[in-house]
Design an enzyme around this catalytic site. Structure first.
Site, PDB file in Angstrom:
ATOM      1  N   ASP A 158       7.818   4.719  -1.262  1.00 31.98           N
ATOM      2  CA  ASP A 158       7.945   6.176  -1.151  1.00 31.98           C
ATOM      3  C   ASP A 158       7.384   6.790   0.116  1.00 31.98           C
ATOM      4  O   ASP A 158       7.114   7.984   0.166  1.00 31.98           O
ATOM      5  CB  ASP A 158       7.220   6.802  -2.348  1.00 31.98           C
ATOM      6  CG  ASP A 158       5.773   6.351  -2.445  1.00 31.98           C
ATOM      7  OD1 ASP A 158       5.243   5.835  -1.453  1.00 31.98           O
ATOM      8  OD2 ASP A 158       5.179   6.528  -3.527  1.00 31.98           O
ATOM      9  N   GLU A 206      10.868  -0.980  -6.178  1.00 33.46           N
ATOM     10  CA  GLU A 206       9.973  -0.027  -6.863  1.00 33.46           C
ATOM     11  C   GLU A 206      10.671   1.332  -6.997  1.00 33.46           C
ATOM     12  O   GLU A 206      10.128   2.392  -6.663  1.00 33.46           O
ATOM     13  CB  GLU A 206       8.624   0.126  -6.147  1.00 33.46           C
ATOM     14  CG  GLU A 206       7.515   0.643  -7.043  1.00 33.46           C
ATOM     15  CD  GLU A 206       6.211   0.900  -6.272  1.00 33.46           C
ATOM     16  OE1 GLU A 206       6.138   1.855  -5.487  1.00 33.46           O
ATOM     17  OE2 GLU A 206       5.259   0.137  -6.477  1.00 33.46           O
ATOM     18  N   GLU A 235       5.551  11.977  -1.513  1.00 31.32           N
ATOM     19  CA  GLU A 235       6.178  10.739  -1.990  1.00 31.32           C
ATOM     20  C   GLU A 235       7.171  10.957  -3.125  1.00 31.32           C
ATOM     21  O   GLU A 235       8.178  10.242  -3.237  1.00 31.32           O
ATOM     22  CB  GLU A 235       5.097   9.747  -2.428  1.00 31.32           C
ATOM     23  CG  GLU A 235       4.258   9.193  -1.275  1.00 31.32           C
ATOM     24  CD  GLU A 235       3.162  10.136  -0.801  1.00 31.32           C
ATOM     25  OE1 GLU A 235       2.981  11.216  -1.426  1.00 31.32           O
ATOM     26  OE2 GLU A 235       2.494   9.805   0.193  1.00 31.32           O
ATOM     27  N   HIS A 241     -10.164   4.616   4.105  1.00 28.32           N
ATOM     28  CA  HIS A 241      -8.841   4.686   4.750  1.00 28.32           C
ATOM     29  C   HIS A 241      -8.994   5.226   6.178  1.00 28.32           C
ATOM     30  O   HIS A 241      -9.865   6.062   6.437  1.00 28.32           O
ATOM     31  CB  HIS A 241      -7.973   5.617   3.901  1.00 28.32           C
ATOM     32  CG  HIS A 241      -6.505   5.582   4.199  1.00 28.32           C
ATOM     33  ND1 HIS A 241      -5.971   6.142   5.332  1.00 28.32           N
ATOM     34  CD2 HIS A 241      -5.464   5.052   3.519  1.00 28.32           C
ATOM     35  CE1 HIS A 241      -4.650   5.968   5.329  1.00 28.32           C
ATOM     36  NE2 HIS A 241      -4.319   5.300   4.224  1.00 28.32           N
TER      37      HIS A 241
HETATM   38  C1  UD1 Z   1       0.711   6.881   4.156  1.00 30.08           C
HETATM   39  C2  UD1 Z   1       1.857   7.314   3.239  1.00 30.08           C
HETATM   40  C3  UD1 Z   1       1.400   7.302   1.789  1.00 30.08           C
HETATM   41  C4  UD1 Z   1       0.750   5.996   1.406  1.00 30.08           C
HETATM   42  C5  UD1 Z   1      -0.352   5.657   2.391  1.00 30.08           C
HETATM   43  C6  UD1 Z   1      -0.910   4.300   2.088  1.00 30.08           C
HETATM   44  C7  UD1 Z   1       3.493   8.977   4.011  1.00 30.08           C
HETATM   45  C8  UD1 Z   1       3.789  10.402   4.163  1.00 30.08           C
HETATM   46  N1  UD1 Z   1       2.263   8.674   3.547  1.00 30.08           N
HETATM   47  O1  UD1 Z   1      -0.289   7.880   4.113  1.00 30.08           O
HETATM   48  O2  UD1 Z   1       2.530   7.508   0.945  1.00 30.08           O
HETATM   49  O3  UD1 Z   1       0.210   6.092   0.103  1.00 30.08           O
HETATM   50  O4  UD1 Z   1       0.201   5.645   3.727  1.00 30.08           O
HETATM   51  O5  UD1 Z   1      -2.137   4.079   2.722  1.00 30.08           O
HETATM   52  O6  UD1 Z   1       4.310   8.134   4.300  1.00 30.08           O
HETATM   53  N2  UD1 Z   1      -4.286   5.531  10.555  1.00 30.08           N
HETATM   54  C9  UD1 Z   1      -4.849   4.670  11.467  1.00 30.08           C
HETATM   55  N3  UD1 Z   1      -4.594   3.326  11.330  1.00 30.08           N
HETATM   56  C10 UD1 Z   1      -3.849   2.813  10.345  1.00 30.08           C
HETATM   57  C11 UD1 Z   1      -3.303   3.695   9.400  1.00 30.08           C
HETATM   58  C12 UD1 Z   1      -3.509   5.069   9.530  1.00 30.08           C
HETATM   59  O7  UD1 Z   1      -5.541   5.076  12.380  1.00 30.08           O
HETATM   60  O8  UD1 Z   1      -3.671   1.595  10.280  1.00 30.08           O
HETATM   61  C13 UD1 Z   1      -4.530   6.996  10.706  1.00 30.08           C
HETATM   62  C14 UD1 Z   1      -3.760   7.599  11.902  1.00 30.08           C
HETATM   63  O9  UD1 Z   1      -4.530   8.606  12.481  1.00 30.08           O
HETATM   64  C15 UD1 Z   1      -2.519   8.171  11.247  1.00 30.08           C
HETATM   65  C16 UD1 Z   1      -3.111   8.694   9.963  1.00 30.08           C
HETATM   66  O10 UD1 Z   1      -4.057   7.687   9.552  1.00 30.08           O
HETATM   67  O11 UD1 Z   1      -1.888   9.189  12.018  1.00 30.08           O
HETATM   68  C17 UD1 Z   1      -2.125   8.989   8.860  1.00 30.08           C
HETATM   69  O12 UD1 Z   1      -1.249   7.908   8.627  1.00 30.08           O
HETATM   70  P1  UD1 Z   1       0.097   8.181   7.776  1.00 30.08           P
HETATM   71  O13 UD1 Z   1       0.809   6.900   7.581  1.00 30.08           O
HETATM   72  O14 UD1 Z   1       0.861   9.312   8.368  1.00 30.08           O
HETATM   73  O15 UD1 Z   1      -0.441   8.739   6.411  1.00 30.08           O
HETATM   74  P2  UD1 Z   1      -1.325   8.070   5.286  1.00 30.08           P
HETATM   75  O16 UD1 Z   1      -2.264   9.110   4.807  1.00 30.08           O
HETATM   76  O17 UD1 Z   1      -1.845   6.786   5.755  1.00 30.08           O
HETATM   77  N1  UDP Z   2      -5.937  -2.305  -0.264  1.00 28.45           N
HETATM   78  C1  UDP Z   2      -6.410  -3.208   0.669  1.00 28.45           C
HETATM   79  N2  UDP Z   2      -7.573  -2.902   1.339  1.00 28.45           N
HETATM   80  C2  UDP Z   2      -8.258  -1.760   1.128  1.00 28.45           C
HETATM   81  C3  UDP Z   2      -7.745  -0.825   0.184  1.00 28.45           C
HETATM   82  C4  UDP Z   2      -6.579  -1.126  -0.493  1.00 28.45           C
HETATM   83  O1  UDP Z   2      -5.831  -4.263   0.881  1.00 28.45           O
HETATM   84  O2  UDP Z   2      -9.294  -1.565   1.772  1.00 28.45           O
HETATM   85  C5  UDP Z   2      -4.663  -2.611  -0.957  1.00 28.45           C
HETATM   86  C6  UDP Z   2      -4.689  -2.503  -2.454  1.00 28.45           C
HETATM   87  O3  UDP Z   2      -4.990  -3.749  -3.023  1.00 28.45           O
HETATM   88  C7  UDP Z   2      -3.271  -2.067  -2.787  1.00 28.45           C
HETATM   89  C8  UDP Z   2      -2.833  -1.300  -1.572  1.00 28.45           C
HETATM   90  O4  UDP Z   2      -3.747  -1.635  -0.526  1.00 28.45           O
HETATM   91  O5  UDP Z   2      -2.401  -3.187  -2.913  1.00 28.45           O
HETATM   92  C9  UDP Z   2      -2.842   0.175  -1.834  1.00 28.45           C
HETATM   93  O6  UDP Z   2      -2.644   0.843  -0.652  1.00 28.45           O
HETATM   94  P1  UDP Z   2      -3.013   2.362  -0.444  1.00 28.45           P
HETATM   95  O7  UDP Z   2      -4.064   2.767  -1.410  1.00 28.45           O
HETATM   96  O8  UDP Z   2      -3.261   2.531   1.015  1.00 28.45           O
HETATM   97  O9  UDP Z   2      -1.630   3.092  -0.742  1.00 28.45           O
HETATM   98  P2  UDP Z   2      -0.884   3.551  -2.081  1.00 28.45           P
HETATM   99  O10 UDP Z   2      -0.778   2.379  -2.981  1.00 28.45           O
HETATM  100  O11 UDP Z   2      -1.662   4.677  -2.658  1.00 28.45           O
HETATM  101  O12 UDP Z   2       0.436   4.014  -1.569  1.00 28.45           O
END
Ligand code: UD1
Ligand code: UDP
Length: 373
Positions: free
Chosen positions: A99, A121, A135, A248
């Site tokens: 999603d 999924e 999502e 995160h």
């Molecule tokens: C995204 C997804 C969300 C998912 C989540 C899993 C969308 C809108 N959101 O949210 O559905 O549950 O990922 O974790 O698609 N960043 C880093 N390094 C990384 C990852 C993220 O620095 O490896 C930081 C960056 O500043 C980036 C920000 O996090 O711009 C947001 O990342 P983004 O993928 O847009 O949103 P998430 O909150 O991670």
């Molecule tokens: N996870 C991981 N390391 C972490 C936190 C989560 O490997 O430090 C894994 C967790 O086991 C799960 C997935 O990441 O499989 C969940 O991802 P996240 O919470 O970022 O996204 P969501 O599932 O809410 O979309």
């Protein structure tokens, strides 16, 4: 023998990578397919952690992530850049999972080229377009045109049928997250050093009950995150618990959590864990406190009570099975429910039973067979 089908698997974030690596492994091992992988790299470091452990080298890496990216800028870039890969590869199928923005943009790019989309999924619905946001709408968009809907559960399949999706295109496959969990636990059994990085914390917190924690939901930014941090602060004031919280990388999460929780004796704010170490955290945790989607599926499979810091969930199966409970983002409620699990043995025992409504670990193979059919 006919030419192998070309399957392009597209993903961009940590949870998609975790839930798709078992399928990529299965496609690569199967002579019926010519498997290609495109990562948007909507996430960078958190995606790379999964690629490394699963030993996947993408054929296309779009390297899209920018710090603090906005939904519209990311969507626009993903749509254009994934489209270019589709033009170059011309696959028979595009596979997406879940999603995220990458999923929605990747699926639309395929639809614009009349390439059939397999949605892994499929069919999760909260019924509320603002929870989870965005999502819920991403899923609905893909659900309107996917040619193959791999629903993890009967509940998900029923949701699709209620939306008049052609029943012939909907299949209950289970959730590949269970395949991923099995794979990682077998790997760690063979190579224990892969999950030993928490040893120091385990030693520091010996004798305390560990609460494993994650939080990152966009709809909780601001007040919700603040409430969650306040709750953790109160929970960690007890000397019989310790909170291990891999934070995160989203700056909206880190700013609040670092400001509120850094330096507390019973809270370890740590960097995102790779999957073997997160599986280890699930293993040593007494309970999980989370707003994550994937953790709501993993914790019940391992019999770990999970308190879900959301108002609603598109994964009601864990709640129905009794291992998950929705506690919202009100600090008092989070603290009360956590203390109940810590202090009421019966309440804990009622939740701490392994339930696996999400799959049997063979979902990837089922999806392969559907793609070949
Ligand atoms: C995204 C997804 C969300 C998912 C989540 C899993 C969308 C809108 N959101 O949210 O559905 O549950 O990922 O974790 O698609 N960043 C880093 N390094 C990384 C990852 C993220 O620095 O490896 C930081 C960056 O500043 C980036 C920000 O996090 O711009 C947001 O990342 P983004 O993928 O847009 O949103 P998430 O909150 O991670
Ligand atoms: N996870 C991981 N390391 C972490 C936190 C989560 O490997 O430090 C894994 C967790 O086991 C799960 C997935 O990441 O499989 C969940 O991802 P996240 O919470 O970022 O996204 P969501 O599932 O809410 O979309």
């Amino acid at each position: 023998m006919s030419a192998p089908r070309k399957i392009l698997t597209v993903f961009g974030t940590r949870p998609e990578a975790i839930k798709l690596f078992p399928l990529v492994h299965a496609l690569e091992a199967d002579p019926r397919f010519d498997s290609r992988v495109c990562v948007s790299a909507q996430h960078r470091a958190m995606l790379d952690q999964v690629l490394a452990i699963a030993e996947i080298v993408p054929d296309h890496d779009l390297d899209l992530m920018t710090p603090g990216q906005t939904l519209d800028a990311l969507t626009a870039r993903a749509l254009v850049e994934i489209g270019k890969v589709l033009d170059a590869e011309q696959p028979d199928w595009v596979v997406v999972q879940g999603d995220t923005t990458t999923v929605m943009a990747g699926a639309i790019a395929a639809y614009y080229r009349k390439i059939p989309v397999c949605h892994v999924e499929a069919g999760l619905r909260s019924g509320d377009i603002h929870h989870p946001w965005p999502e819920e709408v991403n899923r609905r968009v893909v659900g309107t045109f996917a040619a193959l809907h791999c629903a993890p559960t009967e509940t998900a399949r029923d949701a699709l049928l209620r939306e008049n999706v052609d029943p012939a295109t909907v299949h209950v496959t289970g959730n590949t997250v269970i395949d991923a969990l099995h794979w990682v636990s077998e790997k760690v059994t063979r190579e224990p050093h892969l999950a030993q990085g928490l040893a120091e914390l385990e030693h520091r917190f010996a004798g305390k009950r560990i609460i494993g924690m994650t939080s990152h939901r966009r709809e909780n930014f601001g007040e919700g995150m603040q409430n969650i941090a306040n709750a953790v602060r109160q929970i960690a004031s007890r000397d019989d618990v310790a909170v291990i919280f891999p934070v995160h990388l989203n700056p909206n999460v880190r700013q609040v959590m670092n400001a509120e929780l850094a330096g507390l004796d019973n809270v370890a704010l740590i960097e995102p864990l790779d999957y073997p170490h997160f599986a280890r955290l699930l293993d040593i945790a007494h309970l999980m406190l989370t707003d994550s989607g994937g953790v709501q599926e993993e914790a019940p499979a391992l019999g770990k009570p999970v308190l879900v810091m959301r108002e609603t969930t598109e994964r009601p199966e864990g709640v129905a099975a009794g291992t998950a409970k929705l506690v919202g983002t009100d600090a008092d409620t989070i603290v009360r429910e956590t203390f109940r699990l810590l202090d009421d043995e019966q309440a804990y025992a009622a939740m701490a039973r392994a339930h696996n409504p999400f799959g049997d670990g063979h979902s990837a193979q089922r999806i392969c067979d559907l793609l070949a059919g």
